[in-house]
Write an enzyme that holds these catalytic residues in place. Structure first.
Site, PDB file in Angstrom:
ATOM      1  CB  SER A 148      -0.934  -0.059   1.220  1.00  0.00           C
ATOM      2  OG  SER A 148      -1.709   1.108   1.324  1.00  0.00           O
ATOM      3  CE1 TYR A 162       0.069   5.058  -5.425  1.00  0.00           C
ATOM      4  CE2 TYR A 162       0.462   6.529  -3.572  1.00  0.00           C
ATOM      5  CZ  TYR A 162       0.784   5.398  -4.284  1.00  0.00           C
ATOM      6  OH  TYR A 162       1.818   4.592  -3.854  1.00  0.00           O
ATOM      7  CE  LYS A 166      -0.267   2.018  -3.856  1.00  0.00           C
ATOM      8  NZ  LYS A 166       0.253   0.679  -4.152  1.00  0.00           N
TER       9      LYS A 166
HETATM   10  N1  LIG Z   1       8.271   4.816  -4.624  1.00  0.00           N
HETATM   11  C1  LIG Z   1       7.530   5.301  -3.651  1.00  0.00           C
HETATM   12  O1  LIG Z   1       7.770   6.421  -3.141  1.00  0.00           O
HETATM   13  C2  LIG Z   1       6.393   4.482  -3.070  1.00  0.00           C
HETATM   14  C3  LIG Z   1       5.874   4.851  -1.822  1.00  0.00           C
HETATM   15  C4  LIG Z   1       4.824   4.118  -1.299  1.00  0.00           C
HETATM   16  C5  LIG Z   1       4.292   3.057  -1.994  1.00  0.00           C
HETATM   17  N2  LIG Z   1       4.810   2.715  -3.214  1.00  0.00           N
HETATM   18  C6  LIG Z   1       4.205   1.574  -3.912  1.00  0.00           C
HETATM   19  O2  LIG Z   1       5.179   0.552  -4.051  1.00  0.00           O
HETATM   20  C7  LIG Z   1       4.895  -0.225  -5.210  1.00  0.00           C
HETATM   21  C8  LIG Z   1       6.148  -0.314  -6.050  1.00  0.00           C
HETATM   22  O3  LIG Z   1       6.492   0.992  -6.487  1.00  0.00           O
HETATM   23  P1  LIG Z   1       7.965   1.386  -6.936  1.00  0.00           P
HETATM   24  O4  LIG Z   1       8.234   2.715  -6.379  1.00  0.00           O
HETATM   25  O5  LIG Z   1       8.875   0.257  -6.700  1.00  0.00           O
HETATM   26  O6  LIG Z   1       7.673   1.596  -8.498  1.00  0.00           O
HETATM   27  P2  LIG Z   1       8.510   1.264  -9.813  1.00  0.00           P
HETATM   28  O7  LIG Z   1       9.971   1.269  -9.559  1.00  0.00           O
HETATM   29  O8  LIG Z   1       7.937   2.159 -10.854  1.00  0.00           O
HETATM   30  O9  LIG Z   1       8.051  -0.243 -10.107  1.00  0.00           O
HETATM   31  C9  LIG Z   1       6.728  -0.533 -10.423  1.00  0.00           C
HETATM   32  C10 LIG Z   1       6.677  -1.935 -10.953  1.00  0.00           C
HETATM   33  O10 LIG Z   1       5.311  -2.265 -11.218  1.00  0.00           O
HETATM   34  C11 LIG Z   1       5.195  -2.698 -12.575  1.00  0.00           C
HETATM   35  N3  LIG Z   1       3.868  -2.344 -13.044  1.00  0.00           N
HETATM   36  C12 LIG Z   1       3.287  -1.120 -13.109  1.00  0.00           C
HETATM   37  N4  LIG Z   1       2.046  -1.213 -13.609  1.00  0.00           N
HETATM   38  C13 LIG Z   1       1.831  -2.526 -13.840  1.00  0.00           C
HETATM   39  C14 LIG Z   1       0.749  -3.263 -14.370  1.00  0.00           C
HETATM   40  N5  LIG Z   1      -0.399  -2.665 -14.766  1.00  0.00           N
HETATM   41  N6  LIG Z   1       0.862  -4.610 -14.480  1.00  0.00           N
HETATM   42  C15 LIG Z   1       2.013  -5.238 -14.121  1.00  0.00           C
HETATM   43  N7  LIG Z   1       3.079  -4.592 -13.607  1.00  0.00           N
HETATM   44  C16 LIG Z   1       2.982  -3.256 -13.492  1.00  0.00           C
HETATM   45  C17 LIG Z   1       6.339  -1.987 -13.304  1.00  0.00           C
HETATM   46  O11 LIG Z   1       6.719  -2.608 -14.512  1.00  0.00           O
HETATM   47  P3  LIG Z   1       6.004  -2.248 -15.921  1.00  0.00           P
HETATM   48  O12 LIG Z   1       5.794  -0.758 -15.926  1.00  0.00           O
HETATM   49  O13 LIG Z   1       6.943  -2.732 -16.964  1.00  0.00           O
HETATM   50  O14 LIG Z   1       4.724  -3.006 -15.910  1.00  0.00           O
HETATM   51  C18 LIG Z   1       7.422  -2.129 -12.263  1.00  0.00           C
HETATM   52  O15 LIG Z   1       7.966  -3.429 -12.290  1.00  0.00           O
HETATM   53  C19 LIG Z   1       3.739   0.474  -5.915  1.00  0.00           C
HETATM   54  O16 LIG Z   1       2.546  -0.175  -5.577  1.00  0.00           O
HETATM   55  C20 LIG Z   1       3.769   1.870  -5.326  1.00  0.00           C
HETATM   56  O17 LIG Z   1       2.519   2.503  -5.376  1.00  0.00           O
HETATM   57  C21 LIG Z   1       5.845   3.397  -3.761  1.00  0.00           C
END
Ligand SMILES: NC(=O)c1ccc[n+]([C@@H]2O[C@H](COP(=O)([O-])OP(=O)(O)OC[C@H]3O[C@@H](n4cnc5c(N)ncnc54)[C@H](OP(=O)(O)O)[C@@H]3O)[C@@H](O)[C@H]2O)c1
Length: 284
Positions: A148, A162, A166
């Site tokens: 989340s 968003y 979440k």
């Molecule tokens: N970074 C932050 O600050 C943060 C903070 C809190 C929570 N989060 C959450 O943590 C999770 C991971 O985020 P991250 O920061 O690691 O992002 P990231 O580096 O952009 O990685 C996102 C991953 O999800 C995949 N993805 C996106 N849309 C998809 C879909 N429709 N089907 C299948 N795969 C999909 C992407 O690959 P493809 O695009 O090739 O599909 C990628 O592998 C997310 O749920 C995000 O909301 C992130």
């Protein structure tokens, strides 16, 4: 979780399925689980980045398979998961890290953005959990871990699309925990603050100035810090995993802290607006 004979590590030999495993938190979690002896199956849409992630992990000694699928496409996700399970055995650990984040002013965001957040972040998590849950219940073991966000604990300026997705993920996992616990299946919900990943870089391009003032002041965690919290949380069978001190406090005392946080945030927003908030980026 199955354990490789003599290894003593509860992750050794476990089959970990990670959606969003090609980047950021998902990829870092994959690396940490592989270092503990887990076998990996990674899912994401873009096959080039996915292949690269798989090759890098394999070069470091991981046993890894990759499948390209959109988690918002129920049929495609089910088919990819069924193939992985048929090839590599039942899923012992599911981490749903696939996600998208698009901040913006409520009055300026297109309806499609609200829908995309729910379809990918919420339904993408739901479909994956529904695919692996029956076998985990049957075996009386396993972990389902959804990512989340701190924005799933507290509504923040600029996150009207968003944050609800979440919150929904957290609501799903909280209810699911109660149903899975009697069956011996562990359920966790991870609420990270800002994490230094490609998603954060992309998100920053769209953040309203007010959002930057409210949420952009804390140094982002690294994806590996979050991965360590996730792996530790699975090992200790924690439900709420909130990496970082401020998110930990929000996770524990959120409803008590919310009124004070909201008025602090409102003051920051008022300050930015007084100065004249930056116009939203072109194309919004
Ligand atoms: N970074 C932050 O600050 C943060 C903070 C809190 C929570 N989060 C959450 O943590 C999770 C991971 O985020 P991250 O920061 O690691 O992002 P990231 O580096 O952009 O990685 C996102 C991953 O999800 C995949 N993805 C996106 N849309 C998809 C879909 N429709 N089907 C299948 N795969 C999909 C992407 O690959 P493809 O695009 O090739 O599909 C990628 O592998 C997310 O749920 C995000 O909301 C992130």
């Amino acid at each position: 979780m199955p354990e490789r004979a003599g290894s003593g590590d509860p992750f050794a030999g476990a089959h970990a399925v990670i959606t969003g495993g090609s980047s950021g938190i998902g990829l870092a979690t994959a690396a940490r689980l592989a270092a503990r002896g887990a076998r990996l199956s990674l899912l994401a849409r873009g096959s080039e980045r996915l292949e690269r992630a798989g090759n890098d992990l394999a070069a470091a000694g991981a046993d890894v398979a990759v499948r390209s699928a959109d988690v918002a496409d129920h049929t495609a996700l089910d088919a990819a998961l069924a193939e992985l399970v048929a090839d590599r055995g039942p899923c012992d650990i599911l981490v749903t890290s696939a996600g998208v984040a698009r901040p913006g002013h409520f009055l300026e965001l297109d309806d499609s953005v609200f829908r995309e957040m729910i379809e990918v972040d919420y339904f993408g998590t739901l479909y994956a959990c529904r695919a692996v849950a029956p076998s985990m219940v049957e075996r009386g073991s396993g972990s389902m871990v959804a990512i989340s966000s701190a924005a799933g604990l507290l509504g923040i300026y600029g996150y009207t699309a968003y944050s609800p997705a979440k919150f929904a993920v957290r609501g799903l996992m909280e209810s699911l925990r109660a149903e899975m616990a009697p069956a011996g299946v562990h359920v966790a919900c991870v609420c990270p603050p800002d994490v230094d990943t490609p998603q954060l870089a992309d998100e920053n391009r769209f953040k309203p100035a007010e959002t930057k003032a409210v949420a952009g002041t804390v140094k982002p965690l690294s994806a590996l810090q979050v991965a360590d919290a996730i792996v530790g949380g699975i090992e200790r069978r924690r439900f709420l995993i909130c990496p970082g001190v401020s998110t930990w406090a929000l996770g524990r005392f959120g409803s008590v802290l919310a009124p004070a946080l909201q008025s602090g945030f409102d003051r920051k927003v008022a300050k930015v607006r007084k100065k004249g908030a930056a116009p939203p980026p072109v194309g919004q």
